[in-house]
Design a protein around this motif. Structure first.
Motif, PDB file in Angstrom:
ATOM      1  N   PRO A  80      48.219  54.549  35.020  1.00 46.65           N
ATOM      2  CA  PRO A  80      48.156  54.436  36.804  1.00 46.65           C
ATOM      3  C   PRO A  80      47.046  54.405  37.082  1.00 46.65           C
ATOM      4  CG  PRO A  80      50.133  55.622  36.048  1.00 46.65           C
ATOM      5  CD  PRO A  80      49.183  55.568  34.580  1.00 46.65           C
ATOM      6  N   ARG A  81      46.181  53.761  38.025  1.00 49.22           N
ATOM      7  CA  ARG A  81      44.939  53.917  38.539  1.00 49.22           C
ATOM      8  C   ARG A  81      44.960  52.982  39.858  1.00 49.22           C
ATOM      9  NH1 ARG A  81      45.355  50.718  34.323  1.00 49.22           N
ATOM     10  NH2 ARG A  81      44.142  48.712  34.355  1.00 49.22           N
ATOM     11  N   GLY A  82      43.968  53.201  40.975  1.00 49.80           N
ATOM     12  CA  GLY A  82      43.952  52.491  41.877  1.00 49.80           C
ATOM     13  C   GLY A  82      42.732  53.108  42.997  1.00 49.80           C
ATOM     14  N   GLY A  83      42.839  52.635  44.184  1.00 55.41           N
ATOM     15  CA  GLY A  83      42.007  53.178  45.124  1.00 55.41           C
ATOM     16  C   GLY A  83      40.690  52.289  45.323  1.00 55.41           C
ATOM     17  N   SER A  84      40.699  51.218  44.761  1.00 54.96           N
ATOM     18  CA  SER A  84      39.468  50.264  44.793  1.00 54.96           C
ATOM     19  C   SER A  84      39.697  49.191  46.000  1.00 54.96           C
ATOM     20  CB  SER A  84      39.206  49.601  43.416  1.00 54.96           C
ATOM     21  OG  SER A  84      38.238  48.643  43.552  1.00 54.96           O
ATOM     22  N   SER A  85      39.258  49.538  47.228  1.00 53.77           N
ATOM     23  CA  SER A  85      39.168  48.741  48.283  1.00 53.77           C
ATOM     24  C   SER A  85      40.583  47.852  48.320  1.00 53.77           C
ATOM     25  CB  SER A  85      38.173  47.484  48.007  1.00 53.77           C
ATOM     26  OG  SER A  85      36.783  48.106  47.721  1.00 53.77           O
ATOM     27  N   PRO A  86      41.513  48.711  48.567  1.00 52.81           N
ATOM     28  CA  PRO A  86      43.070  48.124  48.601  1.00 52.81           C
ATOM     29  C   PRO A  86      43.209  47.231  49.776  1.00 52.81           C
ATOM     30  CG  PRO A  86      42.999  50.402  49.318  1.00 52.81           C
ATOM     31  CD  PRO A  86      41.579  50.323  48.711  1.00 52.81           C
ATOM     32  N   LEU A  87      42.552  47.387  50.852  1.00 48.39           N
ATOM     33  CA  LEU A  87      42.922  46.323  51.926  1.00 48.39           C
ATOM     34  C   LEU A  87      42.144  45.214  51.720  1.00 48.39           C
ATOM     35  CD1 LEU A  87      44.173  45.747  54.672  1.00 48.39           C
ATOM     36  CD2 LEU A  87      42.549  46.742  55.863  1.00 48.39           C
ATOM     37  N   THR A  88      41.066  45.249  51.202  1.00 48.81           N
ATOM     38  CA  THR A  88      40.495  44.057  50.669  1.00 48.81           C
ATOM     39  C   THR A  88      40.984  43.111  49.865  1.00 48.81           C
ATOM     40  OG1 THR A  88      38.084  44.965  51.217  1.00 48.81           O
ATOM     41  CG2 THR A  88      38.088  43.141  49.861  1.00 48.81           C
ATOM     42  N   ILE A  91      43.888  41.134  51.562  1.00 54.43           N
ATOM     43  CA  ILE A  91      43.487  40.141  52.077  1.00 54.43           C
ATOM     44  C   ILE A  91      42.879  38.966  51.117  1.00 54.43           C
ATOM     45  CG2 ILE A  91      41.423  39.170  53.601  1.00 54.43           C
ATOM     46  CD1 ILE A  91      41.621  42.041  54.787  1.00 54.43           C
ATOM     47  N   LEU A  92      42.296  39.358  50.034  1.00 54.58           N
ATOM     48  CA  LEU A  92      42.087  38.534  49.015  1.00 54.58           C
ATOM     49  C   LEU A  92      43.207  37.659  48.234  1.00 54.58           C
ATOM     50  CD1 LEU A  92      39.062  40.088  47.252  1.00 54.58           C
ATOM     51  CD2 LEU A  92      38.957  37.905  48.578  1.00 54.58           C
ATOM     52  N   GLY A  93      44.181  38.593  48.087  1.00 53.80           N
ATOM     53  CA  GLY A  93      45.651  37.821  47.529  1.00 53.80           C
ATOM     54  C   GLY A  93      46.374  37.095  48.453  1.00 53.80           C
ATOM     55  N   PHE A  94      46.252  37.534  49.787  1.00 52.04           N
ATOM     56  CA  PHE A  94      46.661  36.728  50.953  1.00 52.04           C
ATOM     57  C   PHE A  94      46.046  35.266  50.646  1.00 52.04           C
ATOM     58  CE2 PHE A  94      47.013  34.900  55.077  1.00 52.04           C
ATOM     59  CZ  PHE A  94      47.933  35.005  55.487  1.00 52.04           C
ATOM     60  N   PHE A  95      44.925  35.200  50.763  1.00 53.28           N
ATOM     61  CA  PHE A  95      44.149  33.867  50.858  1.00 53.28           C
ATOM     62  C   PHE A  95      44.428  33.166  49.624  1.00 53.28           C
ATOM     63  CE2 PHE A  95      42.388  35.494  54.883  1.00 53.28           C
ATOM     64  CZ  PHE A  95      42.751  34.445  55.728  1.00 53.28           C
ATOM     65  N   VAL A  96      44.336  33.830  48.536  1.00 59.05           N
ATOM     66  CA  VAL A  96      44.415  33.087  47.157  1.00 59.05           C
ATOM     67  C   VAL A  96      45.633  32.487  47.134  1.00 59.05           C
ATOM     68  CG1 VAL A  96      44.890  33.650  44.625  1.00 59.05           C
ATOM     69  CG2 VAL A  96      42.965  34.680  45.713  1.00 59.05           C
ATOM     70  N   MET A  97      46.825  33.187  47.679  1.00 58.96           N
ATOM     71  CA  MET A  97      48.014  32.425  47.840  1.00 58.96           C
ATOM     72  C   MET A  97      48.067  31.231  48.706  1.00 58.96           C
ATOM     73  SD  MET A  97      51.430  31.919  47.078  1.00 58.96           S
ATOM     74  CE  MET A  97      52.102  33.486  46.367  1.00 58.96           C
ATOM     75  N   ILE A  98      47.471  31.287  49.678  1.00 59.58           N
ATOM     76  CA  ILE A  98      47.244  30.072  50.832  1.00 59.58           C
ATOM     77  C   ILE A  98      46.676  29.142  50.189  1.00 59.58           C
ATOM     78  CG2 ILE A  98      46.065  29.101  52.890  1.00 59.58           C
ATOM     79  CD1 ILE A  98      48.282  31.353  53.230  1.00 59.58           C
ATOM     80  N   GLY A  99      45.517  29.243  49.272  1.00 56.01           N
ATOM     81  CA  GLY A  99      44.688  28.349  48.454  1.00 56.01           C
ATOM     82  C   GLY A  99      45.844  27.655  47.340  1.00 56.01           C
ATOM     83  N   LEU A 145      33.827  45.858  44.089  1.00 58.82           N
ATOM     84  CA  LEU A 145      34.776  46.668  45.062  1.00 58.82           C
ATOM     85  C   LEU A 145      34.935  48.028  44.737  1.00 58.82           C
ATOM     86  CD1 LEU A 145      37.840  43.689  45.298  1.00 58.82           C
ATOM     87  CD2 LEU A 145      35.967  44.199  47.067  1.00 58.82           C
ATOM     88  N   LYS A 146      34.109  48.513  43.904  1.00 60.70           N
ATOM     89  CA  LYS A 146      33.880  49.899  43.667  1.00 60.70           C
ATOM     90  C   LYS A 146      35.015  50.485  42.416  1.00 60.70           C
ATOM     91  CE  LYS A 146      30.992  50.027  46.632  1.00 60.70           C
ATOM     92  NZ  LYS A 146      29.530  49.783  46.233  1.00 60.70           N
ATOM     93  N   ARG A 147      34.785  51.381  42.417  1.00 66.28           N
ATOM     94  CA  ARG A 147      35.583  52.116  40.953  1.00 66.28           C
ATOM     95  C   ARG A 147      36.970  52.339  41.341  1.00 66.28           C
ATOM     96  NH1 ARG A 147      34.598  58.291  39.412  1.00 66.28           N
ATOM     97  NH2 ARG A 147      36.706  57.796  38.631  1.00 66.28           N
ATOM     98  N   THR A 148      38.061  52.520  40.377  1.00 65.08           N
ATOM     99  CA  THR A 148      39.218  52.709  40.460  1.00 65.08           C
ATOM    100  C   THR A 148      39.336  54.447  40.111  1.00 65.08           C
ATOM    101  OG1 THR A 148      40.010  51.985  38.236  1.00 65.08           O
ATOM    102  CG2 THR A 148      40.030  50.562  39.973  1.00 65.08           C
TER     103      THR A 148
END
Length: 357
Positions: A80-88, A91-99, A145-148
């Protein structure tokens, strides 16, 4: 290294066979697996959009996550890890789906469409590669997008548990879950639940062990002249092509392809968006699902972005159809490319500023 490549090729062959077999057993044509399409269908079943033609909780998605999770646990790679620019990442996941819904498929389905003879996917592939090259341009200049950070195990377990909840909802079929009626659209076409789930688990296990990623394969070839990951998708293409040929499901051409359109420009730009965004994220939609199963909450946030993108695409007429792209969809893809460019530039400048200081 040689043995590793052999394992990846074997895994790709198996996945290609599974993908075509799922079509033979009921899945939509050239859609044995499609992360974008299956997330869209699941989002519809949960009521996040009301496009009645594409509503079904896809067991393959559930299986991918659970298969990855089980394999990661067995190999002590569940981390388990995370914390690397989650909102960014959202947004990227959102537009990847649009594409992806502009093109009508994720990179995985792009390969399966090629294996079925759909030449529109060749145009998409060119756009996809161009998008990855755009991402590599920024990677070479320090984009990050920085470290996790390490997280408690409970954080990594939540998403796989949610998949079990989804499976329960699929089996129980309560009134508040939506399903496409028979003959009313792609959502009504699916293999039996047990078969789809088993296929998803197996592919999840194979993808977790081999680190399969279409974006990673092309990126590594360009940056390091390393073919390893790309060989897996070439094997998927080859085995699916052989299976389609043997079963009479090969139809070569641009016109009259299943769940596809022939607008070359927007097939190109749709997959350009997917390639660019996925490179900025560090992996294609398939890879994000596998990482989510391993406990990576950054990938979970990305997947939630995919769900949100699917909901918006069908609630606001952004998704293409066999008739072609919509005006709203064209505008959304253009906005997505601009947003991705801004994200790339800002996070490259930040990295450069950090180094200079």
């Amino acid at each position: 290294m040689k043995n590793e490549k052999i394992v990846i090729v074997i895994a790709g062959i198996i996945i290609g066979i599974i993908s075509v077999t799922l079509v033979l057993l009921g899945n939509p044509a050239n859609m044995g697996f499609c992360i974008a399409c299956f997330v869209r269908d699941t989002a519809g079943a949960l009521g996040l959009h009301r496009a009645t033609a594409v509503q079904y909780i896809r067991p393959e998605i559930i299986g991918l996550v659970l298969g990855s999770c089980l394999m990661a646990l067995s190999k002590k790679e569940f981390s388990p890890r995370g914390g690397s620019s989650p909102l960014t990442r959202f947004i990227l996941g959102f537009f990847v789906m649009i594409g992806a819904l502009m093109f009508l498929g994720c990179p995985f389905r792009m390969i399966l469409r090629l294996a079925g003879g759909d030449l529109n996917a060749l145009v998409g592939l060119v756009g996809f590669i161009c998008g990855i090259l755009a991402g590599i341009f920024f990677l070479n200049r320090g984009y990050t997008l920085k470290r996790t950070y390490s997280l408690p195990k409970i954080e990594g377990v939540i998403f796989p548990v949610i998949q079990i909840v989804f499976l329960s909802l699929l089996l129980a079929a309560p009134a508040f879950i939506y399903f496409t009626e028979a003959g009313a659209g792609p959502g009504a076409k699916h293999a039996a639940i047990a078969i789809s789930l088993a296929a998803g688990i197996l592919v999840g296990i194979l993808a977790q062990r081999t680190r399969l990623c279409m974006v990673g394969g092309i990126r590594d070839l360009v940056l390091f002249r390393e073919w390893k990951l790309l060989l897996g998708f070439l094997a998927i293409l080859a085995s699916a092509f052989v299976m389609n040929t043997a079963t009479g499901n090969l139809s070569v051409g641009f016109a009259n392809q299943p769940i596809a359109h022939t607008d070359g420009l927007w097939n190109f730009l749709g997959m350009l968006t997917v390639g660019f965004g996925s490179t900025l994220l560090g992996g294609c939609p398939l890879r994000q699902m596998i990482l989510a199963g391993e406990g990576n909450t950054d990938s979970v946030i990305t997947v939630i972005g995919l769900f949100a993108g699917a909901a918006f695409a069908h609630n606001f007429s952004l998704a293409s159809s066999a008739k072609g792209p919509t005006t709203n969809g064209m505008i959304a893809v253009a906005i997505g490319l601009v947003v991705m460019l801004i994200i790339a530039v800002v996070n490259t400048r930040k990295a450069a500023a950090t180094v200079n200081n």
